[in-house]
Design a protein around this motif. Structure first.
Motif, PDB file in Angstrom:
ATOM      1  N   SER A 106      -3.261  -5.179  -8.773  1.00 56.92           N
ATOM      2  CA  SER A 106      -2.821  -4.856  -7.411  1.00 56.92           C
ATOM      3  C   SER A 106      -1.618  -5.736  -7.091  1.00 56.92           C
ATOM      4  O   SER A 106      -1.661  -6.950  -7.273  1.00 56.92           O
ATOM      5  CB  SER A 106      -3.948  -5.097  -6.406  1.00 56.92           C
ATOM      6  OG  SER A 106      -4.390  -6.440  -6.462  1.00 56.92           O
ATOM      7  N   LYS A 113      -0.287  -9.246   3.295  1.00 61.37           N
ATOM      8  CA  LYS A 113      -1.088  -9.589   2.119  1.00 61.37           C
ATOM      9  C   LYS A 113      -0.779 -11.006   1.645  1.00 61.37           C
ATOM     10  O   LYS A 113      -1.681 -11.728   1.182  1.00 61.37           O
ATOM     11  CB  LYS A 113      -0.837  -8.581   0.994  1.00 61.37           C
ATOM     12  CG  LYS A 113      -1.825  -8.705  -0.163  1.00 61.37           C
ATOM     13  CD  LYS A 113      -1.679  -7.551  -1.149  1.00 61.37           C
ATOM     14  CE  LYS A 113      -2.675  -7.695  -2.294  1.00 61.37           C
ATOM     15  NZ  LYS A 113      -2.542  -6.596  -3.291  1.00 61.37           N
ATOM     16  N   ASP A 168       0.223   3.707  -4.455  1.00 56.05           N
ATOM     17  CA  ASP A 168      -1.192   3.620  -4.826  1.00 56.05           C
ATOM     18  C   ASP A 168      -1.465   4.633  -5.926  1.00 56.05           C
ATOM     19  O   ASP A 168      -1.533   5.839  -5.679  1.00 56.05           O
ATOM     20  CB  ASP A 168      -2.073   3.892  -3.610  1.00 56.05           C
ATOM     21  CG  ASP A 168      -3.538   3.561  -3.864  1.00 56.05           C
ATOM     22  OD1 ASP A 168      -3.984   3.686  -5.030  1.00 56.05           O
ATOM     23  OD2 ASP A 168      -4.240   3.196  -2.903  1.00 56.05           O
ATOM     24  N   SER A 211       0.797  -1.228   0.000  1.00 59.05           N
ATOM     25  CA  SER A 211       0.000   0.000   0.000  1.00 59.05           C
ATOM     26  C   SER A 211       0.831   1.281   0.000  1.00 59.05           C
ATOM     27  O   SER A 211       0.267   2.373  -0.131  1.00 59.05           O
ATOM     28  CB  SER A 211      -0.926   0.012   1.225  1.00 59.05           C
ATOM     29  OG  SER A 211      -0.171  -0.084   2.426  1.00 59.05           O
TER      30      SER A 211
END
Length: 322
Positions: free
Chosen positions: A246, A294, A145, A142
């Motif tokens: 992503s 993640k 972005d 993150s």
């Protein structure tokens, strides 16, 4: 049902391991495009990676993208110029060719529309301000972005090139409706990796009983070392589940200094520990290690410990007298 797969840069270190794993499934019809700038011809691959592919094209992938209209189910895009820290820091415009390679690939997929594109990025995209001696953190995906205009200074030309590649992946999804998976490997290593990279180079010095053992910089800089087969497993377990570009880190989340790597490797190889620091050599950022949250969400956990990886690489060097 047959699955047509293209692997660019498939003769390189990561490509060989990926190809071997994919070749186990007889339904995978694999085409490799590689100009052998750093890779090995198929017949010269290490014994444990030897396999068959449907087609081998020894050419620059940029030429392939300009000439081909062939359709594939999956494109694994590994082709890139890296060649280690010496090239990244001392020949940055050589690395900048990655911009040409990636732009050619994305123009081509917009025309041919494969069902899935897998883009190999790098942990070099992360802002260097989070990787300093005085301040470093486990790096979460993150931190970058594009939707929120959230980017910062990455690691040299290579980091910029891969960051642009990620942005092109983002555009491929949001402007052209393609499905893209993006991976950010940390310090992958393995037994057949080129000696331009620090892990196998250090293992060779230890196996050959170099004394003292040379280390670039002061040896206190740290990395997140992950064995290549763990990287490949993570990709094969997740690439069909990620479609929106992503990114996903590939690492262990463990920060290991080069001094500690050498100390552990010496212990496992029964070699006395003493280092010689080469302070004039480039070392890159001070600390780079990943946030693994993640990966855990996807159910990923490395199979190989650092000790096991050291043993695999050391034994390979001894067996093949490298």
């Amino acid at each position: 049902m047959k699955k047509k797969i293209l692997i660019t840069g498939g003769c390189g270190f990561v490509g060989r391991h990926l190809t071997k794993r994919l070749s186990v499934d007889p339904n995978n019809e694999i085409t490799i495009v590689d100009n052998l700038s750093t890779g090995l011809k198929l017949e010269d691959w290490p014994e444990h990676l030897k396999c068959s592919v449907a087609r081998m094209i020894y050419d620059d992938c940029v030429n392939f993208f300009e000439e081909s209209t062939e359709k594939f189910d999956v494109v694994f895009h590994l082709a890139a110029i890296v060649e280690g820290r010496m090239t990244i820091e001392n020949d940055p415009l050589k690395v900048a060719k990655d911009l040409i390679i990636d732009s050619a690939m994305f123009r081509w997929v917009v025309k041919t529309k494969p069902k899935k594109i897998v883009y190999f990025s790098s942990s070099a995209v992360y802002p260097i301000k989070y990787q300093e001696r005085k301040y470093n953190i486990p790096l979460p995906e993150s931190l970058i972005d594009f939707k929120k205009n959230k980017i910062d200074l990455p690691d040299m030309c290579y980091g910029w090139a891969k960051l642009v590649g990620e942005y092109l992946s983002y555009l491929a999804v949001n402007k052209y409706g393609l499905k893209v998976a993006v991976y950010r490997p940390f310090s992958g290593y393995g037994e057949d990796q080129d000696l331009n990279y620090p892990f196998p180079a250090i293992m060779k010095r230890i196996v050959k009983k170099e004394f003292p053992i040379k280390v670039w910089g002061d040896g206190r800089q740290s990395r997140d070392f992950i064995y290549i087969e763990d990287c490949i497993s993570a990709i094969l377990e997740t690439y069909e589940r990620i479609n929106d570009a992503s990114p996903l880190n590939l690492g262990t989340g463990i920060k290991t200094s080069f001094r500690d790597l050498i100390r552990l490797s010496c212990k496992l190889n029964n070699v006395p520990y003493k280092i010689k620091t080469l302070l004039e050599k480039p070392v890159g950022v001070y600390a780079r290690y990943c946030d693994i949250r993640k990966q855990r969400y996807f159910g990923l956990k490395p199979k190989y410990s650092l000790e096991e990886g050291i043993a695999i690489v050391s034994n390979y060097i001894k067996k093949n007298n490298l």
